[in-house]
Design a protein around this motif. Structure first.
Motif: not given
Length: 204
Positions: A90, A118, A120, A123, A142, A152
Motif C-alpha cells: 500500500d 492512498v 491500496l 488483491s 492481510s 495502515l
C-alpha cells in the motif's frame, strides 16, 4: 494514481496563486506498507520504520523523511520518485500545507492541512496470478490482521471517521475471472459509505 496526483498538485498551486495575501509552505512525505512493514519511499535505505502515538498529531511514522517543496514541478518530481520506488504494498503520499497571513495584514492566522493520497495494493487471487512465496503470504496475512491493529488504519485514523473529508475511488474489472474481487470491492465501497466524517477548520 498519477492522474489524481497531477490534478491535486494543480489545484493546490492554483489555490496558492489565488491567495497572495498568505505565505505557504508545502511538504511531502511518502511510504509503503507491505506485510505490516513501513518503508520510506523517499529514503528506502532507512529500512523498517516504527509507528509512534503522538498526543497532538496522532499516529506518526518515526524518522519519516519530509521534503519541503520548491514549486509544482519539484512536487511532481518527488511524487514520481515515490511512485517509481513503490514495489507491491500500500502506498501513501502525504502533502502537508501550512499557511499564514503575512505580517502586513495586521493579524496572523496559521492553518495546517494534510492531503493523504492512498493507493491500496491489488488483491488478485493467487490462483489467477500464479502467485506464490512472499506475495501469497502477504495476501494471507492481510486478511488476518484485525482492523484496529492494521498499521495502515492507525496512520489514516483521522481520515477514517475523523476530522477529514474522504474520497474513495474503487476500480473493478468486468472480466468474469475477477468476479470475486469485484464483489469484495463493492462490499468495501458499501461499508465505506457508512463512515461519517465531521470536517472542520483548525486554526493554530
Amino acid at each position: 494514481m498519477r492522474g489524481i496526483t497531477e490534478y491535486a498538485v494543480k489545484d493546490i498551486y492554483e489555490h496558492i496563486r489565488n491567495h497572495q495575501e498568505r505565505d505557504f509552505v508545502l511538504r511531502v512525505s511518502a511510504f509503503e506498507i507491505y506485510n505490516e512493514i513501513v518503508v520510506d519511499l523517499l529514503k528506502r535505505e532507512s529500512g523498517s520504520l516504527r509507528l509512534l502515538d503522538d498526543p497532538e498529531k496522532g499516529t506518526i511514522v518515526e524518522k519519516l523523511v519530509e521534503e519541503v517543496v520548491k514549486d509544482g514541478q519539484d512536487l511532481q518530481h518527488l511524487i514520481s520518485i515515490c511512485e517509481d520506488r513503490r514495489q507491491v504494498g500500500d502506498q501513501i503520499i502525504r502533502l502537508t500545507v501550512e499557511s499564514n497571513l503575512q505580517e502586513t495584514s495586521g493579524c496572523v492566522n496559521d492553518f495546517i492541512a494534510s492531503l493523504n493520497l492512498v493507493d491500496l495494493a491489488e488483491s488478485e487471487c493467487a490462483s489467477q496470478t500464479n502467485t506464490d512465496g512472499t506475495r501469497m503470504n502477504e495476501g494471507k496475512r492481510s486478511g488476518q490482521i484485525p482492523y484496529r491493529d492494521s498499521k495502515l488504519t492507525r496512520i489514516l485514523q483521522s481520515s477514517l471517521g475523523g476530522n477529514a473529508r474522504t474520497a474513495i475511488i474503487c476500480t473493478m474489472s468486468p472480466a468474469l475471472s475477477h468476479v470475486q474481487e469485484t464483489r469484495n470491492t463493492l462490499s468495501f465501497a458499501t461499508n465505506a459509505k457508512e463512515v461519517t466524517n465531521n470536517a472542520h477548520v483548525k486554526m493554530v
